[in-house]
Scaffold this active site. Structure first.
Site, PDB file in Angstrom:
ATOM      1  N   GLY A   2       0.856  -1.201   0.000  1.00 58.23           N
ATOM      2  CA  GLY A   2       0.000   0.000   0.000  1.00 58.23           C
ATOM      3  C   GLY A   2       0.869   1.218   0.000  1.00 58.23           C
ATOM      4  N   SER A   3       0.178   2.338  -0.056  1.00 61.94           N
ATOM      5  CA  SER A   3       1.003   3.533   0.038  1.00 61.94           C
ATOM      6  C   SER A   3       0.464   4.416   1.136  1.00 61.94           C
ATOM      7  CB  SER A   3       1.036   4.246  -1.302  1.00 61.94           C
ATOM      8  OG  SER A   3      -0.098   5.021  -1.458  1.00 61.94           O
ATOM      9  N   GLY A   4       1.374   4.744   2.016  1.00 58.90           N
ATOM     10  CA  GLY A   4       0.998   5.622   3.131  1.00 58.90           C
ATOM     11  C   GLY A   4       1.330   7.035   2.758  1.00 58.90           C
ATOM     12  N   GLU A  14       5.891   4.274   1.024  1.00 64.27           N
ATOM     13  CA  GLU A  14       5.236   2.989   0.809  1.00 64.27           C
ATOM     14  C   GLU A  14       5.021   2.216   2.100  1.00 64.27           C
ATOM     15  OE1 GLU A  14       8.036   2.975  -1.879  1.00 64.27           O
ATOM     16  OE2 GLU A  14       6.542   3.764  -3.270  1.00 64.27           O
ATOM     17  N   VAL A  15       4.013   1.342   2.032  1.00 66.93           N
ATOM     18  CA  VAL A  15       3.812   0.389   3.123  1.00 66.93           C
ATOM     19  C   VAL A  15       4.135  -0.981   2.552  1.00 66.93           C
ATOM     20  CG1 VAL A  15       2.197  -0.540   4.805  1.00 66.93           C
ATOM     21  CG2 VAL A  15       1.970   1.840   4.050  1.00 66.93           C
ATOM     22  N   LYS A  75       6.121   0.535   7.512  1.00 67.77           N
ATOM     23  CA  LYS A  75       5.777   1.835   6.945  1.00 67.77           C
ATOM     24  C   LYS A  75       7.073   2.593   6.768  1.00 67.77           C
ATOM     25  CE  LYS A  75       1.183   2.915   8.659  1.00 67.77           C
ATOM     26  NZ  LYS A  75       0.430   3.974   9.311  1.00 67.77           N
ATOM     27  N   ASP A 115      -9.912  10.272  14.130  1.00 67.13           N
ATOM     28  CA  ASP A 115     -10.101   9.868  12.740  1.00 67.13           C
ATOM     29  C   ASP A 115     -10.523   8.403  12.680  1.00 67.13           C
ATOM     30  OD1 ASP A 115     -10.232  10.019  10.020  1.00 67.13           O
ATOM     31  OD2 ASP A 115      -8.070   9.944   9.676  1.00 67.13           O
TER      32      ASP A 115
HETATM   33  P1  AMP Z   1      -1.726   3.844   6.434  1.00 64.46           P
HETATM   34  O1  AMP Z   1      -0.709   4.810   5.997  1.00 64.46           O
HETATM   35  O2  AMP Z   1      -1.568   3.356   7.846  1.00 64.46           O
HETATM   36  O3  AMP Z   1      -3.133   4.309   6.159  1.00 64.46           O
HETATM   37  O4  AMP Z   1      -1.529   2.531   5.493  1.00 64.46           O
HETATM   38  C1  AMP Z   1      -1.814   2.513   4.144  1.00 64.46           C
HETATM   39  C2  AMP Z   1      -2.313   1.153   3.726  1.00 64.46           C
HETATM   40  O5  AMP Z   1      -1.360   0.182   4.007  1.00 64.46           O
HETATM   41  C3  AMP Z   1      -3.529   0.724   4.524  1.00 64.46           C
HETATM   42  O6  AMP Z   1      -4.696   1.159   3.936  1.00 64.46           O
HETATM   43  C4  AMP Z   1      -3.412  -0.774   4.494  1.00 64.46           C
HETATM   44  O7  AMP Z   1      -3.987  -1.299   3.336  1.00 64.46           O
HETATM   45  C5  AMP Z   1      -1.934  -0.999   4.461  1.00 64.46           C
HETATM   46  N1  AMP Z   1      -1.444  -1.285   5.818  1.00 64.46           N
HETATM   47  C6  AMP Z   1      -1.055  -0.405   6.742  1.00 64.46           C
HETATM   48  N2  AMP Z   1      -0.683  -1.019   7.849  1.00 64.46           N
HETATM   49  C7  AMP Z   1      -0.821  -2.335   7.640  1.00 64.46           C
HETATM   50  C8  AMP Z   1      -0.602  -3.499   8.414  1.00 64.46           C
HETATM   51  N3  AMP Z   1      -0.177  -3.433   9.692  1.00 64.46           N
HETATM   52  N4  AMP Z   1      -0.883  -4.703   7.893  1.00 64.46           N
HETATM   53  C9  AMP Z   1      -1.333  -4.769   6.630  1.00 64.46           C
HETATM   54  N5  AMP Z   1      -1.590  -3.709   5.863  1.00 64.46           N
HETATM   55  C10 AMP Z   1      -1.316  -2.498   6.344  1.00 64.46           C
END
Ligand code: AMP
Length: 968
Positions: free
Chosen positions: A613-615, A619-620, A638, A731
């Site tokens: 995913g992308s935070g 990137e995540v 993250k 949030d």
């Molecule tokens: P965030 O920046 O925390 O919103 O993370 C972005 C995306 O990464 C999220 O919408 C999830 O899909 C994925 N993600 C974040 N943290 C986790 C985690 N601990 N396990 C699996 N996916 C994650």
């Protein structure tokens, strides 16, 4: 025809004497003997007539008397004398000049009895008049008698004796008295104005009126005394007053006749008989009232003309909504009000055993608002019920005739079970003891504990420093010793009870003064010892501080003992669990903060495997972490993208500082941070199913309600933990919840600055900050009042997202419209197939007054109960044609085909199933039941439910004519 003043009836007279009817001599008395003479003659028709004549015209000083027989008065008060006579003209006779007269005198004499033939002295007579002829005659033609007959009438009165005589005095005329009639007048009996006036004799003189009272006819009664006046001429004058027909009778041609059967007349008067009112009858004629038909009644205050009525039927459609230990009951008016407009309601209350087997009256202590009896509106609120108890309420409907009926009032029943409720307020706190540094308090358990009291919170503060924060101690029983107080200081104390359902209200404050310190007298040795002790203490303290500084780093990770992480409000808390989260922004150096709480992990221990995913900061990734002596574990990483600013690094790491302080199965767990090498990383446990919103959308309709409630329960538990630590999320939304492979939900996303600045769903508010409008409580939007209560609001929105499988809250409404509609009281409607209990809970979370919203711990309890008693989840939201419902219950009037419809409810994937099954039109679809849907090969329970609910709604809309039949 009658006039007001008179009535032209023929005027009757009554004869006392009529000589024309006497055949032969009249037998009157004459004197002297050479005066009047009885002579029989023939009239011009040769009928024999009898006359009295005198004609001594040649002789002077005549005084000849002719007297009638005694005439009885017969009640007459005024009599009339009609005389027919002839009189000869003196001029027609030669040689009579000086002695001949052309008049005669008429007299009367009243006497009670007949005096026979004895004469009456002249002076005893009373003169009536001197009578002259209107016409006189001059001689006798041979062969034809030419009589000129005069008729004179004189009246006289008043008469008082039983009878009288009349006398004719001749003083030298030539007269023949042909006939005499004596009569009186009377008014003839008449009926007028329903009164009868009998015959009456006229008055004594010509101008007197005789007042006559009328008698009412049969079945009539006097309204004003009926009267008329009889004039001297025998006319009825001036009718006054009248009679009216009595009750049960009506006027018909000067009489009163009885009302017919089926009619009635309740009172005397001019009105006609009326037909009996509805539901009443009369069995006899002349009815005054119409008794009611069987089972119909008339209240004492009902006029006889109103229809008979009966008690109302039972109230209908009672709806109860339980809120903790109170319930609002609302019902519909009875289908049949009994024909009356005075329906009222009485509510009775019974408390029942857990299995509903036995019930007993429960009215004492329970409050009914506005009241229990005599309700005119169809709603009542019942307060002060016991928690977790079964109640039966009966709503009786009554009206003005209910007590006349032998049947008990009809009622409808509402069975309810109260919910969990916080304990009631602790009353009376007493001071048992107060020393210089401590106070012992005693109190009583609250009247309504509503569960097992887990502990009491004792809150206190210095009276002088009221505005500063307060301290809290806890106690398991109803007493507590609060120590560490300042001597000679006035403190304010309050106590509240806590059960698993939450906290009750704090008690009234009590003020207690601690004892004054007694000044000690010290000798030099003592002072030296005290100084020594202080110096040693200071050295020890400095050593500890230095030691802690040295250990700063990952060794202070979140696993460190609670004690080191604790911050105490106002420096004194007696129980270790009363700890609070620390905002890392309060640290001057956030790097110091992150190492205060989180452990540093060497980058070599991490293996990045893929991007997931992308935070906001980078990137995540998914990766694995292998710590010495441990198995490798999957982790999420993250990353902070290269080229970050110092502020970005600070903000990025602050999330780790926050996360590191949490340790709960429903809050995402921080494994550690990588700060000493690049990329800077935050390492958390890996959540296989990613964020909740996309997870739900991927699995639309695939879970049972219990599974969904399980997800919600986990989120609520995590939030309870965070709220207890004093952490406000700000949030909370499905996108910020992560789901692992066991479907455990964990709260994540704690980047405070990110919440407000960078959330894609956040919008700028008028106050400048960025806020995720759709998830945020009105007070937080309006004046940034964020609290655990505003998190509860957001939680309600998450519930809605979960129950609608990731639907966007408020759909495509603009943020501005969302704010406006929420402000105006609009709330998201129940998602399709969502149990009433859950939507009710959502609505509770969306109470405008944040103090009215449930606490997270209460939400957990409610959800636990629902999971334990899944039958409470069976009742689905009513499918009403309400504007609030329209968005989740789509308007099918636009659907032209089965395909359209399936698309509308997002079940387009089953179009082929329906086609193969032969369901080509919406008309076919509307006949479907659950088995039909299963038979199409739709196996997922959630989808079956969604389709079935939609089918039911379509039926309702067709009933309400909102789906045109052409589409069907
Ligand atoms: P965030 O920046 O925390 O919103 O993370 C972005 C995306 O990464 C999220 O919408 C999830 O899909 C994925 N993600 C974040 N943290 C986790 C985690 N601990 N396990 C699996 N996916 C994650």
């Amino acid at each position: 025809m009658c006039h007001r003043k008179s009535c032209s009836v023929s005027l009757p007279t009554v004869n006392l004497l009529d000589t024309s009817l006497i055949s032969g001599d009249w037998g009157w008395l004459t004197y002297p003997s050479h005066g009047w003479d009885a002579i029989n003659e023939m009239d011009e028709y040769f009928t024999p007539i009898h006359t009295y004549q005198v004609c001594n015209v040649m002789s002077p000083s005549q005084n000849n008397w002719l007297r009638t027989n005694w005439i009885p008065r017969e009640g007459a008060r005024r009599i009339y004398i009609e005389i027919k006579f002839t009189l000869r003209d003196c001029n027609s006779m030669p040689g009579v000049l000086g002695t001949c007269k052309e008049t005669f005198n008429l007299y009367y004499y009243e006497v009670d009895r007949d005096l026979g033939r004895s004469t009456i002295w002249e002076n005893q007579y009373v003169k009536i008049d001197t009578i002259a002829a209107d016409e006189s005659f001059t001689g006798v033609d041979l062969g034809v008698r030419r009589l000129k007959l005069n008729t004179e009438v004189r009246g006289v009165g008043p008469l008082t004796r039983r009878g009288f005589y009349l006398a004719f005095q001749d003083i030298g005329a030539c007269i023949a008295v042909v006939s005499v009639r004596v009569y009186y007048k009377r008014c003839q009996g008449v009926a007028r104005g329903l009164a009868v006036f009998t015959d009456v004799v006229t008055g004594a003189d010509s101008s007197s009126l005789v007042e006559v009272r009328g008698q009412c006819v049969d079945h009539a009664e006097e309204r004003d005394t009926p009267k008329m006046y009889c004039s001297a001429e025998g006319e009825w004058l001036v009718p006054i007053g009248r009679c009216v027909c009595s009750a049960g009778f009506q006027e018909h041609r000067d009489a009163c006749i009885a009302c017919e059967v089926g009619y009635y007349k309740p009172t005397a008067g001019d009105q006609q008989c009326e037909k009996c009112p509805l539901h009443s009858h009369s069995e006899t004629r002349a009815a005054l009232t119409c008794p009611c038909d069987a089972n119909y009644y008339r209240a004492t205050s009902d006029p006889p003309a109103t229809p008979c009525t009966r008690p109302p039927t039972a109230p209908i459609n009672v709806i109860s909504s339980v809120n903790g230990t109170s319930v609002s009951l609302e019902w519909g008016s009875p289908v049949d009000s009994g024909g009356r407009g005075d329906v009222i309601y009485n509510v009775s209350c019974q408390r029942c055993a857990q299995d509903w087997s036995q019930c007993a009256d429960c009215s004492t202590g329970v409050r009914f608002i506005p009241q229990q009896m005599g309700l005119t509106d169809t709603l009542v609120t019942v307060l002060n019920l016991a928690a977790h108890a079964n109640y039966t309420f009966r709503i009786h409907s009554l009206n003005g005739v209910s007590r006349l009926s032998n049947e008990p009032p009809q009622f409808t029943t509402a069975n309810i079970t109260t919910n969990q409720a916080a304990p009631s307020q602790v009353l009376a706190i007493r001071q048992e003891n107060a020393s210089q540094n401590s106070v012992t308090l005693l109190w009583q358990e609250p009247d309504q504990p509503n569960g097992v009291i887990l502990e009491y919170d004792i809150k206190y503060y210095e009276k002088e420093n009221e505005l500063q924060s307060y301290s809290t101690v806890k106690s398991k029983n109803t007493s507590a010793k609060v120590s560490g107080l300042k001597p000679g200081t006035r403190y304010v104390f309050q106590v509240r009870a806590r059960t698993s359902a939450g906290c009750g209200r704090f008690s009234q404050s009590v003020e207690i003064q601690t004892g004054k310190a007694v000044p000690l007298r010290y000798d030099t040795m003592t002072i030296i010892w005290i100084c020594l002790a202080l110096v040693i203490g200071l050295i020890t303290f400095l050593a500890i501080v230095i030691c802690r500084k040295r250990h700063c780093g990952y060794s202070k990770a979140f696993q460190d003992s609670d004690e080191e992480k604790m911050h105490y409000q106002n420096g004194h808390v007696s129980f270790p669990e009363a700890r609070f989260y620390i905002d890392p922004h309060t640290y001057e150096d956030p790097c110091q903060a992150v190492h205060e709480f989180a452990r540093e992990i060497e980058a070599s221990r991490i293996k990045i495997e893929k991007i997931i995913g992308s935070g906001e900061f980078g990137e995540v990734c998914y990766g694995r972490m292998k710590l010495p002596g441990k198995r490798d574990v999957p982790v999420a990483l993250k990353t902070l993208k290269a080229g970050y600013s110092e502020k970005q690094r600070r903000d990025f790491l602050s999330e780790a500082s926050i996360m590191a302080q949490f340790d709960h199965p429903n809050v995402i767990r921080l494994e550690g941070v990588v700060t000493r090498s690049k990329p800077v990383m935050i390492i958390t446990e890996y959540m296989e199913n990613g964020s909740l919103d996309s997870f739900l959308r991927r699995h639309d309709g695939q879970f049972t309600i219990i599974q969904l409630v399980g997800l919600l329960r986990g989120i609520a538990a995590g939030m309870t933990y965070l709220a207890d630590l004093g952490f406000v999320h700000r949030d909370l939304a499905a996108r910020n919840i992560l789901v692992n492979s066991n479907l455990v939900c964990k709260v994540s996303d704690f980047g405070l600055s990110r919440v407000l600045e960078d959330d894609p769903d956040a919008a700028y508010t008028t106050s400048g900050g960025k806020i995720p409008i759709r998830w945020t409580a009105p007070e937080a939007i309006a004046y940034r009042k964020f609290s655990s209560a505003s998190d509860v609001w957001s939680y309600g929105v998450v519930m809605w997202e979960v129950m609608s499988y990731g639907e966007r809250p408020y759909w495509n409404l603009t943020n501005r419209d969302v704010i406006k509609s929420v402000e105006e009281g609009y709330r998201l409607p129940s998602p399709m197939g969502c149990p009433v209990a859950l939507h009710t809970l959502m609505l509770d979370c969306w109470q405008k007054d944040r103090n009215e919203r449930p606490k997270f711990c209460q939400i957990v309890t409610v959800l636990d109960k629902l999971i334990r008693n899944p039958e409470n989840l069976k009742s689905m939201g009513t499918i009403l044609n309400s504007p609030l419902m329209n968005r989740t219950n789509p308007d099918f009037s636009t659907c032209r085909s089965v395909g359209d419809w399936l698309d509308t409810i997002k079940m387009g994937r089953y179009k082929d199933h329906f086609a193969v099954g032969g369901y080509y039109t919406l008309g076919h679809v509307m006949g479907m039941n659950q088995q039909d849907i299963q038979r199409l090969g739709i196996t997922l329970m959630g989808h079956q439910k969604k389709i079935m609910t939609s089918v039911q709604m379509m039926r309702v809309q067709v009933l309400n004519n909102s789906v045109p039949s052409v589409h069907v």
